[in-house]
Every structure is written in C-alpha cells, then in structure tokens.
Design an enzyme around this catalytic site. Structure first.
Site, PDB file in Angstrom:
ATOM      1  N   CYS A  81      10.638-106.359 -44.599  1.00  0.00           N
ATOM      2  CA  CYS A  81       9.481-107.127 -45.057  1.00  0.00           C
ATOM      3  C   CYS A  81       8.241-106.556 -44.389  1.00  0.00           C
ATOM      4  O   CYS A  81       7.988-106.804 -43.213  1.00  0.00           O
ATOM      5  CB  CYS A  81       9.607-108.616 -44.766  1.00  0.00           C
ATOM      6  SG  CYS A  81       8.272-109.578 -45.551  1.00  0.00           S
ATOM      7  N   TYR A 138       0.376-108.817 -53.121  1.00  0.00           N
ATOM      8  CA  TYR A 138      -0.023-110.020 -52.401  1.00  0.00           C
ATOM      9  C   TYR A 138      -1.347-110.587 -52.912  1.00  0.00           C
ATOM     10  O   TYR A 138      -2.101-109.929 -53.631  1.00  0.00           O
ATOM     11  CB  TYR A 138      -0.167-109.709 -50.907  1.00  0.00           C
ATOM     12  CG  TYR A 138       0.922-108.836 -50.345  1.00  0.00           C
ATOM     13  CD1 TYR A 138       2.253-109.243 -50.376  1.00  0.00           C
ATOM     14  CD2 TYR A 138       0.632-107.592 -49.778  1.00  0.00           C
ATOM     15  CE1 TYR A 138       3.253-108.436 -49.857  1.00  0.00           C
ATOM     16  CE2 TYR A 138       1.626-106.779 -49.261  1.00  0.00           C
ATOM     17  CZ  TYR A 138       2.934-107.203 -49.307  1.00  0.00           C
ATOM     18  OH  TYR A 138       3.914-106.398 -48.811  1.00  0.00           O
ATOM     19  N   CYS A 199       5.003-103.043 -50.405  1.00  0.00           N
ATOM     20  CA  CYS A 199       5.812-104.259 -50.372  1.00  0.00           C
ATOM     21  C   CYS A 199       7.238-103.885 -50.724  1.00  0.00           C
ATOM     22  O   CYS A 199       7.462-103.172 -51.706  1.00  0.00           O
ATOM     23  CB  CYS A 199       5.277-105.280 -51.381  1.00  0.00           C
ATOM     24  SG  CYS A 199       6.308-106.761 -51.542  1.00  0.00           S
TER      25      CYS A 199
END
Length: 251
Positions: A81, A138, A199
């Site tokens: 992550c 995001y 990501c």
C-alpha cells in the site's frame, strides 16, 4: 536440475484485490524464461476508504501482518500500500521497512521487507529519472501528499492526475484501458519517466507496453516497482516479460 521455490509474502489492505493479481501475474510470466518458481501468501490490514484516518489505523496492523507471514517462512515481504506509507510522513518507508524486518527476525524467520512506496522511489533512481509525471486514483489532497513525498525524495513532478476515486474497491474496478487516454492529456515531453499508477490497487499492467510505445518513455507502476524490489532482495534477475522497461533486464 531442481528448481528453487520462493515464498512471496504480501501485506495488503483488506479491500485490495490488485496486488494479489498483478504480482503473481508478473512472477508467473517470469517462470517462462527463468527457472525459479514462486508461491504467494498474504496477510490483511483493515481498510475500506482511502482516507488518511483509515490509512493510519491500517498501518498500525502491519506489524501483526509481518509476524503472521514470517510464520510461513516467506522469503521476502512486500508492504502493498503505497499511500498508507506516504501518508505517515516523509521518508517513512525506511522506518517501516526496518521495523517490519525486525519483527520477522524476532520471530525467528528473518526476511527482507520492501514497501511499494520505497520501491517506487528506488525504481526512479534505478532508471535515472529525475523528472516525472504521475497518475494516481486518490482524492486530490492525498494525491498531493504523494506528490510531495516523491518531491521530497529529490524528484521533480512535472504534472499529475488525481482520479479522485474514494472507495478502494472502485479503484480496483478502474479500467486500465482508460489510462493511455489519461496520459495522452498530460505533457510528458520533458519527463524522464511516467508513473502510470502510483497505487498498488489501480490496475495498469495490461497497458504498460502501450503507454511506453505511445510516449517513448519508460513506464513504472507501484506494482512493477515492488516486483523489481522483491527480485532484487532475493538476488534474482530483475526481468519479467511485458512489464515495461524497469523489468526488461536492462537494470
């Protein structure tokens, strides 16, 4: 000749579905051209919404996950992550990697730990990139946090796109076929490299070669960088067919 088997451990958000798809896909593809074989093992940290509060709480579970995976005697662990690490403050990937590796050693199963955040930073250095463009799923504040983290490591982010997808499951549902058009809207002319997915949850593997051909620039993703870092820590050839310049065997 007996084939060496490596156990790949991943610490993943509970809502992540992509790293357990793209990492095995790359290492399975590698088995066509190299003798090593891999198995894949995961431990999960709770997270549903990609917001700073949930990311911080999730990171607190990473110690437990590292110990659980070391119970299986994995050969390398990947903290899958990127934004959770970067949300904890500049340079935090170094602290996380050191602490989690220490947990595996304390459990009698010393294994190196790489983070997707640290892997991305290191990958840019490996290919000699200084100026980059970034695509991230995001919301804009978290994307700006990621951009700041990368800039603090000494790279110039010329442009970025925040796709503003708040739900982590929806990030995994984002069609990678949309990424080339997103990159085409960005000015990549002065960039040394393109971060196609900052990501580990946003799929990108199927279009890496397409974007490299379209732009003439090396393309890196969080998943590709993590795979490179894992192979390096295992002291194996960093080569995967179809995964872009970083894993072409040139580095």
């Amino acid at each position: 000749m007996q084939q060496r088997l490596y156990r790949i451990g991943q610490i993943v958000p509970s809502s992540n579905t992509t790293m357990e798809t793209e990492i095995p896909a790359m290492l399975t593809a590698r088995q066509v051209i190299r003798p090593e074989r891999f198995t894949f093992h995961s431990s999960r940290m709770r997270m549903k919404k990609v917001v700073k509060e949930e990311l911080a709480a999730m990171d607190g579970e990473s110690d437990r996950c590292a110990v659980e995976l070391s119970d299986a005697r994995v050969d390398v662990l990947g903290y899958a992550c990127l934004v959770a690490i970067m949300a904890m403050g500049r340079g935090y990937h170094r602290q996380s990697e050191q602490r989690l590796t220490a947990h595996t050693a304390a459990n009698g199963a010393d294994a190196p730990v790489v983070t997707s955040a640290g892997a991305l930073i290191d990958a840019l250095k490996v290919i000699g990139a200084r100026k980059i463009v970034v695509v991230a799923p995001y919301m804009k504040p978290l994307t700006e946090l990621v951009v700041d983290y990368i800039r603090h490591e000494g790279y110039e982010v010329l442009d970025y796109r925040a796709l503003e997808i708040p739900d982590n499951l929806d990030v995994a549902r984002h069609d990678p076929a949309r990424l080339p058009a997103i990159v085409a809207q960005m000015d990549t002319s002065q960039a040394d490299a393109i971060v196609l997915s900052a990501c580990v949850q946003m799929p990108s593997l199927p279009v890496i070669a397409q974007v490299e051909a379209m732009t003439g620039k090396p393309v890196i993703t969080a998943a590709v960088a993590t795979t490179y870092a894992m192979l390096k820590r295992l002291e194996l050839d960093r080569i995967v067919p179809g995964a872009g310049a970083l894993l072409s065997g040139a580095y």
